[in-house]
Design a protein around this motif. Structure first.
Motif, PDB file in Angstrom:
ATOM      1  N   UNK B 246       0.149  -4.730  -8.197  1.00 39.13           N
ATOM      2  CA  UNK B 246      -1.299  -4.666  -7.989  1.00 39.13           C
ATOM      3  C   UNK B 246      -1.622  -4.973  -6.521  1.00 39.13           C
ATOM      4  N   UNK B 247      -0.906  -5.943  -5.963  1.00 38.48           N
ATOM      5  CA  UNK B 247      -1.145  -6.321  -4.563  1.00 38.48           C
ATOM      6  C   UNK B 247      -0.835  -5.146  -3.633  1.00 38.48           C
ATOM      7  N   UNK B 248       0.221  -4.398  -3.969  1.00 43.03           N
ATOM      8  CA  UNK B 248       0.565  -3.231  -3.152  1.00 43.03           C
ATOM      9  C   UNK B 248      -0.526  -2.177  -3.188  1.00 43.03           C
ATOM     10  N   UNK B 249      -1.071  -1.976  -4.382  1.00 45.70           N
ATOM     11  CA  UNK B 249      -2.162  -1.002  -4.510  1.00 45.70           C
ATOM     12  C   UNK B 249      -3.357  -1.470  -3.678  1.00 45.70           C
ATOM     13  N   UNK B 250      -3.644  -2.764  -3.770  1.00 44.80           N
ATOM     14  CA  UNK B 250      -4.783  -3.302  -3.018  1.00 44.80           C
ATOM     15  C   UNK B 250      -4.558  -3.113  -1.520  1.00 44.80           C
TER      16      UNK B 250
END
Lengths: 166, 256
Positions: B246-250
């Protein structure tokens, strides 16, 4: 050990007293936080070598009095319903529940004295110092608090039959 | 036996076992002949025992970090925070995953910690999880940008399965009145799991950083700094690997 270390070590004791005094866990921690902040602002008033814990109780007392005053809760404290100590999922015994409910029905002044003496084991002198009252007042409040709590717990409202020595 | 009258104050001191031995013995005898008073003494002692038993567990509770911080004002606590936490038995700072050999500066640690606290505070909310809902996203972003003094965005995390619920405004660093406030965006997946993105502007340390991971009790936090913005993505419910996705997507959404 620095002042900060000493104060940090005392936090659990301050939290316990605050919890018993105000009941609600978050309100109690707010009181502790305000007390710690106030203590740092007033640290120059602390006399080294004296009991730091008693001094912090003094600070907490003053902060609490101001909070109560500013919320104008002095009249509504009677009959106030308190939360249990916030141990999520922990089912406190009925007895403890009762005790906390009854404790909430003492006046703030009675509760402070009773808790400082019985729960925190402060000497009568230290309790008098922390609350800024004469020792005779500590003794009479202690007597009234205990008798009222006994009546409440025995389910006999109404005034105690004792003559309180002032 | 000559008996001095027992005053009420003495009786209280007797209950608390704070009288000299000789006087205690005298009152022992007095009490033996006065069942009413004996009943009071027993009741009062039982009150004290019950008070201690009832509130004893508070002593064993973890101390909230905000109280440790209040006990150590900023000017005295630099570099001592970890020691303070250890002192009061908190596992708060356990679980740092360090990138390279450098420990994150204190400011970043407290940033991640603040994010975790904010997550723990608001993500369980059913009715008031956000101040402004995603249905008013344009207003939300404009409002937060105005308050934070920089253009902030709510990244689209749909690629990771999370939909924006909305956001709220929170106090700035150390709750200081002078600091710019902080924004929190909340997202939810279709299973109801929530993540929050905590965004702070004007971050002093302007270097870009790699993702860092911290665990603050049950809350896992990935945080990074990017062009004077600090971001922290928190969740209490998903694994570290999943949170990293999720952090990568953000991160990608914020740096298109």
């Amino acid at each position: 050990m620095t002042d900060a270390d000493s104060i940090v070590e005392l936090i659990p004791r301050l939290r316990r007293y605050a919890r018993a005094l105000v009941g609600d866990r978050h309100a109690a921690d707010d009181l502790v936080q305000d007390t710690l902040e106030r203590a740092w602002a007033k640290l120059h008033l602390y006399r080294r070598g004296t009991d730091l814990r008693a001094w912090l109780f003094t600070v907490m007392h003053n902060v609490h009095v101001n909070q109560v005053r500013s919320r104008r809760e002095t009249v509504s404290l009677e009959g106030e319903v308190l939360e249990l100590p916030g141990r999520a999922g922990h089912d406190a015994s009925l007895e403890a529940r009762d005790l906390e409910r009854m404790l909430a029905r003492l006046s703030v002044e009675q509760r402070e004295v009773l808790l400082l003496v019985s729960l925190e084991n402060l000497s009568y002198e230290a309790a008098a110092g922390a609350l800024g009252i004469p020792i005779g007042t500590v003794m009479s409040r202690l007597s009234r608090a205990r008798e009222k709590l006994r009546n409440l717990m025995e389910g006999s409202p109404g005034p105690g039959r004792l003559q309180v020595v002032k | 036996m000559s008996e001095l009258p027992v005053t009420e104050a003495e009786l209280q001191a007797y209950v608390d076992a704070r009288l000299p031995e000789s006087r205690t013995a005298e009152i022992d005898r007095y009490i033996a002949g006065h069942p009413e008073e004996a009943g009071r003494v027993a009741a009062y002692r039982s009150q004290s025992d019950q008070l201690r038993a009832t509130f004893e567990p508070v002593l064993g509770e973890p101390v909230p970090a905000r109280l440790v911080r209040a006990a150590r004002p900023r000017h005295v606590r630099i570099w001592r925070v970890a020691a303070a936490f250890a002192l009061v038995g908190l596992g708060v700072l356990a679980g740092w995953q360090l990138h390279g050999s450098l420990a994150p500066p204190e400011a970043q640690q407290s940033f991640a910690h603040d994010a975790a606290v904010a997550h723990a505070t608001y993500s369980p909310e059913v009715r008031h999880a956000v101040e402004v809902g995603a249905d008013q996203e344009a207003h939300l972003v404009a409002w937060l940008s105005k308050r934070l003094g920089a253009k902030v965005r709510a990244p689209n995390l749909e690629a990771a399965g999370y939909s924006l619920m909305g956001g709220r405004l929170l106090p700035g660093e150390d709750g200081s009145a002078g600091a710019a406030p902080t924004a929190q965006f909340m997202y939810q997946c279709n299973k109801g799991t929530r993540v929050t993105l905590y965004v702070r502007t004007h971050v002093q340390d302007q270097h870009e950083t790699a993702f860092r991971f911290a665990r603050d009790r049950s809350v896992g936090v990935f945080y990074w700094i990017d062009r004077s913005f600090g971001y922290a993505l928190s969740s209490a419910d998903i694994s570290k690997d999943e949170l990293l996705k999720v952090a990568n997507v953000a991160y990608q959404q914020l740096n298109p």
